[in-house]
Design a protein around this motif. Structure first.
Motif, PDB file in Angstrom:
ATOM      1  N   ARG A   1       0.844  -1.199   0.000  1.00  0.00           N
ATOM      2  CA  ARG A   1       0.000   0.000   0.000  1.00  0.00           C
ATOM      3  C   ARG A   1       0.882   1.253   0.000  1.00  0.00           C
ATOM      4  O   ARG A   1       0.650   2.189  -0.768  1.00  0.00           O
ATOM      5  CB  ARG A   1      -0.921  -0.022   1.226  1.00  0.00           C
ATOM      6  CG  ARG A   1      -1.934   1.084   1.288  1.00  0.00           C
ATOM      7  CD  ARG A   1      -2.842   0.953   2.522  1.00  0.00           C
ATOM      8  NE  ARG A   1      -3.572  -0.309   2.514  1.00  0.00           N
ATOM      9  CZ  ARG A   1      -3.375  -1.308   3.385  1.00  0.00           C
ATOM     10  NH1 ARG A   1      -2.475  -1.207   4.347  1.00  0.00           N
ATOM     11  NH2 ARG A   1      -4.070  -2.424   3.294  1.00  0.00           N
ATOM     12  N   LYS A   2       1.896   1.254   0.858  1.00  0.00           N
ATOM     13  CA  LYS A   2       2.807   2.401   0.963  1.00  0.00           C
ATOM     14  C   LYS A   2       3.517   2.674  -0.367  1.00  0.00           C
ATOM     15  O   LYS A   2       3.746   3.823  -0.732  1.00  0.00           O
ATOM     16  CB  LYS A   2       3.831   2.134   2.068  1.00  0.00           C
ATOM     17  CG  LYS A   2       4.766   3.275   2.339  1.00  0.00           C
ATOM     18  CD  LYS A   2       5.697   2.963   3.494  1.00  0.00           C
ATOM     19  CE  LYS A   2       6.661   4.116   3.707  1.00  0.00           C
ATOM     20  NZ  LYS A   2       7.630   3.817   4.765  1.00  0.00           N
ATOM     21  N   GLU A   3       3.844   1.621  -1.115  1.00  0.00           N
ATOM     22  CA  GLU A   3       4.508   1.765  -2.420  1.00  0.00           C
ATOM     23  C   GLU A   3       3.534   2.117  -3.538  1.00  0.00           C
ATOM     24  O   GLU A   3       3.954   2.405  -4.657  1.00  0.00           O
ATOM     25  CB  GLU A   3       5.235   0.472  -2.782  1.00  0.00           C
ATOM     26  CG  GLU A   3       6.456   0.197  -1.976  1.00  0.00           C
ATOM     27  CD  GLU A   3       7.593   1.175  -2.238  1.00  0.00           C
ATOM     28  OE1 GLU A   3       7.833   1.543  -3.410  1.00  0.00           O
ATOM     29  OE2 GLU A   3       8.229   1.587  -1.249  1.00  0.00           O
TER      30      GLU A   3
END
Length: 180
Positions: free
Chosen positions: A172-174
Protein backbone atom coordinates in the motif's frame (compact mmCIF):
# COMPACT_ATOMS: atom_id res chain seq x y z
CA UNK A 1 26.28 -49.81 -17.85
CA UNK A 2 27.31 -49.94 -14.19
CA UNK A 3 24.84 -50.38 -11.35
CA UNK A 4 25.34 -46.71 -10.39
CA UNK A 5 24.30 -45.65 -13.91
CA UNK A 6 21.35 -48.02 -14.13
CA UNK A 7 18.09 -46.51 -15.33
CA UNK A 8 15.29 -46.60 -12.84
CA UNK A 9 12.25 -47.89 -14.66
CA UNK A 10 8.57 -46.95 -14.83
CA UNK A 11 6.51 -47.16 -11.68
CA UNK A 12 9.57 -47.44 -9.43
CA UNK A 13 10.93 -44.19 -10.92
CA UNK A 14 7.61 -42.37 -10.48
CA UNK A 15 7.38 -43.59 -6.89
CA UNK A 16 10.87 -42.22 -6.20
CA UNK A 17 10.12 -38.90 -7.91
CA UNK A 18 6.97 -38.51 -5.81
CA UNK A 19 8.86 -39.40 -2.63
CA UNK A 20 11.64 -36.88 -3.37
CA UNK A 21 9.14 -34.11 -4.14
CA UNK A 22 7.15 -34.83 -0.98
CA UNK A 23 10.10 -35.13 1.40
CA UNK A 24 12.56 -32.53 0.14
CA UNK A 25 10.03 -29.69 0.12
CA UNK A 26 11.99 -27.68 -2.45
CA UNK A 27 11.53 -27.41 -6.19
CA UNK A 28 13.42 -30.09 -8.12
CA UNK A 29 14.23 -29.47 -11.78
CA UNK A 30 13.58 -31.98 -14.53
CA UNK A 31 17.33 -32.09 -15.12
CA UNK A 32 18.00 -32.96 -11.48
CA UNK A 33 15.37 -35.70 -11.51
CA UNK A 34 16.71 -37.09 -14.79
CA UNK A 35 20.23 -37.31 -13.32
CA UNK A 36 18.95 -39.09 -10.21
CA UNK A 37 17.04 -41.67 -12.27
CA UNK A 38 19.39 -41.93 -15.29
CA UNK A 39 16.66 -41.13 -17.83
CA UNK A 40 16.09 -38.17 -20.13
CA UNK A 41 14.40 -34.97 -19.02
CA UNK A 42 11.58 -35.74 -21.46
CA UNK A 43 10.89 -39.01 -19.62
CA UNK A 44 10.65 -36.98 -16.40
CA UNK A 45 8.16 -34.59 -18.04
CA UNK A 46 6.03 -37.60 -18.99
CA UNK A 47 6.35 -39.03 -15.47
CA UNK A 48 5.19 -35.74 -13.96
CA UNK A 49 2.19 -35.74 -16.32
CA UNK A 50 1.31 -39.28 -15.25
CA UNK A 51 1.60 -38.35 -11.57
CA UNK A 52 -0.61 -35.29 -12.11
CA UNK A 53 -3.15 -37.52 -13.89
CA UNK A 54 -3.28 -39.54 -10.64
CA UNK A 55 -4.24 -36.27 -8.86
CA UNK A 56 -0.85 -35.75 -7.23
CA UNK A 57 -0.62 -32.01 -6.45
CA UNK A 58 2.59 -31.32 -8.38
CA UNK A 59 3.12 -27.94 -9.98
CA UNK A 60 5.81 -26.67 -12.31
CA UNK A 61 7.46 -23.50 -11.06
CA UNK A 62 10.28 -21.45 -12.50
CA UNK A 63 12.60 -23.23 -10.02
CA UNK A 64 11.40 -26.75 -10.82
CA UNK A 65 8.67 -29.20 -9.84
CA UNK A 66 7.10 -28.77 -6.43
CA UNK A 67 4.74 -30.96 -4.44
CA UNK A 68 1.97 -28.83 -2.99
CA UNK A 69 0.87 -29.78 0.46
CA UNK A 70 -2.85 -30.00 1.09
CA UNK A 71 -4.51 -26.58 1.33
CA UNK A 72 -5.64 -27.21 4.89
CA UNK A 73 -2.12 -27.01 6.32
CA UNK A 74 -2.30 -26.00 9.95
CA UNK A 75 -0.62 -22.74 10.71
CA UNK A 76 -0.74 -21.36 7.14
CA UNK A 77 -2.80 -18.32 6.23
CA UNK A 78 -3.48 -17.21 2.69
CA UNK A 79 -4.92 -14.18 1.00
CA UNK A 80 -5.53 -13.03 -2.55
CA UNK A 81 -4.40 -9.48 -3.18
CA UNK A 82 -4.86 -7.18 -6.17
CA UNK A 83 -1.88 -5.19 -7.38
CA UNK A 84 -1.00 -2.77 -10.15
CA UNK A 85 2.46 -1.78 -11.40
CA UNK A 86 4.63 -2.01 -14.47
CA UNK A 87 7.18 -4.73 -15.23
CA UNK A 88 10.01 -2.47 -14.13
CA UNK A 89 8.85 -2.72 -10.50
CA UNK A 90 8.03 -6.45 -10.36
CA UNK A 91 11.25 -7.01 -8.45
CA UNK A 92 10.35 -4.37 -5.85
CA UNK A 93 6.90 -5.92 -5.32
CA UNK A 94 8.23 -9.46 -4.89
CA UNK A 95 11.08 -8.39 -2.61
CA UNK A 96 8.62 -6.45 -0.41
CA UNK A 97 6.45 -9.52 -0.03
CA UNK A 98 9.18 -12.05 0.77
CA UNK A 99 10.94 -9.58 3.08
CA UNK A 100 7.78 -9.66 5.21
CA UNK A 101 7.88 -13.47 5.52
CA UNK A 102 5.30 -14.07 2.80
CA UNK A 103 5.35 -16.72 0.07
CA UNK A 104 4.03 -15.58 -3.30
CA UNK A 105 2.30 -18.65 -4.69
CA UNK A 106 1.07 -17.36 -8.03
CA UNK A 107 0.05 -14.53 -10.29
CA UNK A 108 -3.45 -14.34 -11.77
CA UNK A 109 -4.76 -12.12 -14.56
CA UNK A 110 -8.18 -11.86 -16.18
CA UNK A 111 -7.71 -12.12 -19.94
CA UNK A 112 -10.55 -10.86 -22.19
CA UNK A 113 -10.39 -13.96 -24.42
CA UNK A 114 -9.00 -16.78 -22.27
CA UNK A 115 -10.52 -15.81 -18.93
CA UNK A 116 -8.53 -16.32 -15.76
CA UNK A 117 -4.87 -17.19 -16.36
CA UNK A 118 -2.82 -18.39 -13.40
CA UNK A 119 0.90 -19.04 -13.28
CA UNK A 120 2.85 -20.45 -10.38
CA UNK A 121 5.62 -18.30 -8.91
CA UNK A 122 6.36 -19.98 -5.54
CA UNK A 123 8.93 -17.61 -4.11
CA UNK A 124 9.50 -17.01 -0.40
CA UNK A 125 13.10 -15.75 -0.18
CA UNK A 126 15.16 -13.05 -1.87
CA UNK A 127 17.28 -15.76 -3.51
CA UNK A 128 14.18 -17.40 -5.01
CA UNK A 129 12.96 -14.02 -6.26
CA UNK A 130 16.36 -13.34 -7.84
CA UNK A 131 16.30 -16.76 -9.54
CA UNK A 132 12.76 -16.15 -10.80
CA UNK A 133 13.64 -12.69 -12.16
CA UNK A 134 16.80 -14.02 -13.80
CA UNK A 135 14.77 -16.77 -15.47
CA UNK A 136 12.30 -14.19 -16.82
CA UNK A 137 15.20 -12.09 -18.12
CA UNK A 138 17.14 -15.00 -19.65
CA UNK A 139 14.11 -16.35 -21.48
CA UNK A 140 13.00 -12.89 -22.63
CA UNK A 141 9.55 -13.76 -21.28
CA UNK A 142 6.85 -11.23 -20.47
CA UNK A 143 5.11 -10.96 -17.13
CA UNK A 144 1.47 -12.06 -17.20
CA UNK A 145 0.55 -8.66 -15.77
CA UNK A 146 1.67 -7.08 -19.04
CA UNK A 147 -1.45 -8.61 -20.64
CA UNK A 148 -3.58 -6.44 -18.35
CA UNK A 149 -1.53 -3.23 -18.27
CA UNK A 150 -0.09 -4.11 -14.87
CA UNK A 151 -3.22 -5.21 -13.01
CA UNK A 152 -2.90 -8.65 -11.44
CA UNK A 153 -3.65 -10.78 -8.42
CA UNK A 154 -1.33 -12.78 -6.20
CA UNK A 155 -2.14 -15.60 -3.82
CA UNK A 156 0.12 -15.00 -0.85
CA UNK A 157 0.60 -17.09 2.27
CA UNK A 158 2.36 -16.83 5.60
CA UNK A 159 2.47 -18.55 8.96
CA UNK A 160 0.72 -15.63 10.72
CA UNK A 161 -2.03 -13.21 9.67
CA UNK A 162 0.17 -10.36 10.93
CA UNK A 163 2.80 -11.08 8.25
CA UNK A 164 0.10 -10.86 5.57
CA UNK A 165 -1.16 -7.56 7.02
CA UNK A 166 2.35 -6.08 7.21
CA UNK A 167 3.12 -7.16 3.64
CA UNK A 168 -0.09 -5.52 2.41
CA UNK A 169 0.76 -2.34 4.32
CA UNK A 170 4.16 -2.24 2.60
CA UNK A 171 2.54 -2.71 -0.82
CA UNK A 172 0.00 0.00 0.00
CA UNK A 173 2.81 2.40 0.96
CA UNK A 174 4.51 1.77 -2.42
CA UNK A 175 1.23 2.32 -4.26
CA UNK A 176 1.12 -1.27 -5.58
CA UNK A 177 -1.97 -2.50 -3.72
CA UNK A 178 -5.42 -2.03 -5.27
CA UNK A 179 -8.12 -1.70 -2.65
CA UNK A 180 -11.87 -1.56 -3.03
Amino acid sequence: MTEANKKILGEQRRTLILEWLQTEGIPLTGSELSKRTNVSRQVIVQDISLLKAKNEPIIATSQGYLYMQTPDQKGRYEQIIACHHGPETADRELFLLVDHGVRVRDVIVEHPIYGELTASIMVSTRKEVETFLEHVKNTNASYLSQLTDGTHLHTIEADTPKKLQEACAALRKEGFLIES
